[in-house]
Design an enzyme around this catalytic site. Sequence first.
Site, PDB file in Angstrom:
ATOM      1  N   GLN A  27       0.839  -1.193   0.000  1.00  0.00           N
ATOM      2  CA  GLN A  27       0.000   0.000   0.000  1.00  0.00           C
ATOM      3  C   GLN A  27       0.876   1.245   0.000  1.00  0.00           C
ATOM      4  O   GLN A  27       1.804   1.362   0.791  1.00  0.00           O
ATOM      5  CB  GLN A  27      -0.899   0.011   1.239  1.00  0.00           C
ATOM      6  CG  GLN A  27      -1.816   1.200   1.349  1.00  0.00           C
ATOM      7  CD  GLN A  27      -2.919   1.213   0.308  1.00  0.00           C
ATOM      8  OE1 GLN A  27      -3.421   0.180  -0.072  1.00  0.00           O
ATOM      9  NE2 GLN A  27      -3.286   2.382  -0.148  1.00  0.00           N
ATOM     10  N   CYS A  28       0.597   2.175  -0.901  1.00  0.00           N
ATOM     11  CA  CYS A  28       1.213   3.490  -0.833  1.00  0.00           C
ATOM     12  C   CYS A  28       0.153   4.453  -0.302  1.00  0.00           C
ATOM     13  O   CYS A  28      -0.922   4.026   0.098  1.00  0.00           O
ATOM     14  CB  CYS A  28       1.774   3.920  -2.196  1.00  0.00           C
ATOM     15  SG  CYS A  28       0.546   4.187  -3.471  1.00  0.00           S
ATOM     16  N   ARG A  29       0.410   5.714  -0.354  1.00  0.00           N
ATOM     17  CA  ARG A  29      -0.503   6.685   0.254  1.00  0.00           C
ATOM     18  C   ARG A  29      -1.939   6.539  -0.251  1.00  0.00           C
ATOM     19  O   ARG A  29      -2.868   6.419   0.511  1.00  0.00           O
ATOM     20  CB  ARG A  29      -0.012   8.100   0.013  1.00  0.00           C
ATOM     21  CG  ARG A  29      -0.824   9.131   0.770  1.00  0.00           C
ATOM     22  CD  ARG A  29      -0.201  10.469   0.693  1.00  0.00           C
ATOM     23  NE  ARG A  29       1.111  10.381   1.357  1.00  0.00           N
ATOM     24  CZ  ARG A  29       1.826  11.393   1.730  1.00  0.00           C
ATOM     25  NH1 ARG A  29       1.392  12.605   1.513  1.00  0.00           N
ATOM     26  NH2 ARG A  29       2.982  11.244   2.317  1.00  0.00           N
TER      27      ARG A  29
END
Length: 107
Positions: A27-29
Amino acid sequence: MSTPPAYTAVQFLLACDEAPGGAVALQCRSGLGRSATLAGLWLMREHRFSAREAIAWLRVMKPGSVLGEQQHYLEDMQPSMWRLHDAGRDKAHAALLKAAGRAAAGQ
Protein backbone atom coordinates in the site's frame (compact mmCIF):
# COMPACT_ATOMS: atom_id res chain seq x y z
CA MET A 1 2.25 10.61 -9.50
CA SER A 2 5.74 9.36 -8.85
CA THR A 3 7.49 6.08 -9.49
CA PRO A 4 8.98 3.99 -6.70
CA PRO A 5 12.69 4.50 -6.03
CA ALA A 6 14.94 1.70 -7.35
CA TYR A 7 15.73 0.54 -3.83
CA THR A 8 12.02 0.21 -3.01
CA ALA A 9 11.35 -1.77 -6.19
CA VAL A 10 14.21 -4.17 -5.47
CA GLN A 11 13.20 -4.59 -1.82
CA PHE A 12 9.59 -5.28 -2.87
CA LEU A 13 10.60 -7.99 -5.34
CA LEU A 14 12.88 -9.56 -2.73
CA ALA A 15 10.04 -9.50 -0.18
CA CYS A 16 7.79 -11.24 -2.69
CA ASP A 17 10.43 -13.94 -3.21
CA GLU A 18 10.93 -14.46 0.52
CA ALA A 19 7.30 -14.21 1.70
CA PRO A 20 5.98 -17.36 3.39
CA GLY A 21 3.20 -18.73 1.21
CA GLY A 22 3.78 -15.93 -1.29
CA ALA A 23 1.44 -13.45 0.44
CA VAL A 24 2.55 -9.80 0.49
CA ALA A 25 0.59 -6.71 1.56
CA LEU A 26 1.30 -3.56 -0.43
CA GLN A 27 0.00 0.00 0.00
CA CYS A 28 1.21 3.49 -0.83
CA ARG A 29 -0.50 6.69 0.25
CA SER A 30 -3.51 6.41 -2.08
CA GLY A 31 -2.93 2.87 -3.36
CA LEU A 32 -3.14 3.92 -7.01
CA GLY A 33 0.35 4.85 -8.07
CA ARG A 34 3.48 3.46 -6.50
CA SER A 35 1.87 0.33 -5.07
CA ALA A 36 0.21 -0.52 -8.38
CA THR A 37 3.49 0.18 -10.18
CA LEU A 38 5.29 -2.27 -7.88
CA ALA A 39 2.57 -4.84 -8.52
CA GLY A 40 3.12 -4.28 -12.25
CA LEU A 41 6.84 -5.00 -11.86
CA TRP A 42 5.97 -8.26 -10.12
CA LEU A 43 3.47 -9.25 -12.84
CA MET A 44 6.11 -8.65 -15.51
CA ARG A 45 8.84 -10.49 -13.62
CA GLU A 46 6.78 -13.39 -12.28
CA HIS A 47 4.31 -13.98 -15.13
CA ARG A 48 6.06 -12.23 -18.04
CA PHE A 49 3.21 -9.79 -18.60
CA SER A 50 4.04 -7.01 -21.01
CA ALA A 51 3.91 -3.52 -19.48
CA ARG A 52 0.64 -2.86 -21.31
CA GLU A 53 -0.88 -6.13 -20.11
CA ALA A 54 0.15 -5.38 -16.53
CA ILE A 55 -1.27 -1.84 -16.71
CA ALA A 56 -4.53 -3.13 -18.19
CA TRP A 57 -4.89 -5.82 -15.52
CA LEU A 58 -4.11 -3.35 -12.72
CA ARG A 59 -6.69 -0.88 -14.06
CA VAL A 60 -9.34 -3.61 -14.16
CA MET A 61 -8.55 -4.50 -10.55
CA LYS A 62 -8.21 -0.88 -9.37
CA PRO A 63 -9.48 1.76 -11.81
CA GLY A 64 -7.28 4.85 -12.00
CA SER A 65 -4.06 2.92 -11.31
CA VAL A 66 -0.74 3.58 -13.04
CA LEU A 67 -0.84 6.97 -14.72
CA GLY A 68 1.58 9.12 -16.71
CA GLU A 69 5.16 8.70 -15.55
CA GLN A 70 4.34 5.31 -14.01
CA GLN A 71 3.23 3.92 -17.39
CA HIS A 72 6.53 4.95 -18.95
CA TYR A 73 8.44 3.50 -16.00
CA LEU A 74 6.77 0.10 -16.45
CA GLU A 75 7.46 0.18 -20.19
CA ASP A 76 11.11 1.03 -19.48
CA MET A 77 11.37 -1.75 -16.88
CA GLN A 78 9.77 -4.47 -19.01
CA PRO A 79 13.03 -5.79 -20.57
CA SER A 80 14.71 -5.98 -17.15
CA MET A 81 11.76 -7.80 -15.59
CA TRP A 82 11.62 -10.25 -18.49
CA ARG A 83 15.38 -10.93 -18.13
CA LEU A 84 14.83 -11.72 -14.46
CA HIS A 85 11.92 -14.00 -15.38
CA ASP A 86 13.96 -15.80 -18.02
CA ALA A 87 16.94 -16.22 -15.67
CA GLY A 88 14.93 -18.37 -13.28
CA ARG A 89 14.08 -17.77 -9.64
CA ASP A 90 17.50 -18.49 -8.07
CA LYS A 91 19.51 -16.36 -10.51
CA ALA A 92 16.89 -13.59 -10.42
CA HIS A 93 16.97 -13.56 -6.61
CA ALA A 94 20.78 -13.33 -6.62
CA ALA A 95 20.63 -10.47 -9.15
CA LEU A 96 18.09 -8.63 -6.99
CA LEU A 97 20.26 -9.04 -3.88
CA LYS A 98 23.20 -7.58 -5.80
CA ALA A 99 21.02 -4.70 -7.05
CA ALA A 100 19.79 -4.07 -3.48
CA GLY A 101 23.37 -3.59 -2.36
CA ARG A 102 24.07 -1.13 -5.18
CA ALA A 103 20.81 0.76 -4.56
CA ALA A 104 21.49 1.00 -0.83
CA ALA A 105 24.98 2.35 -1.50
CA GLY A 106 23.49 5.01 -3.79
CA GLN A 107 21.02 6.32 -1.20
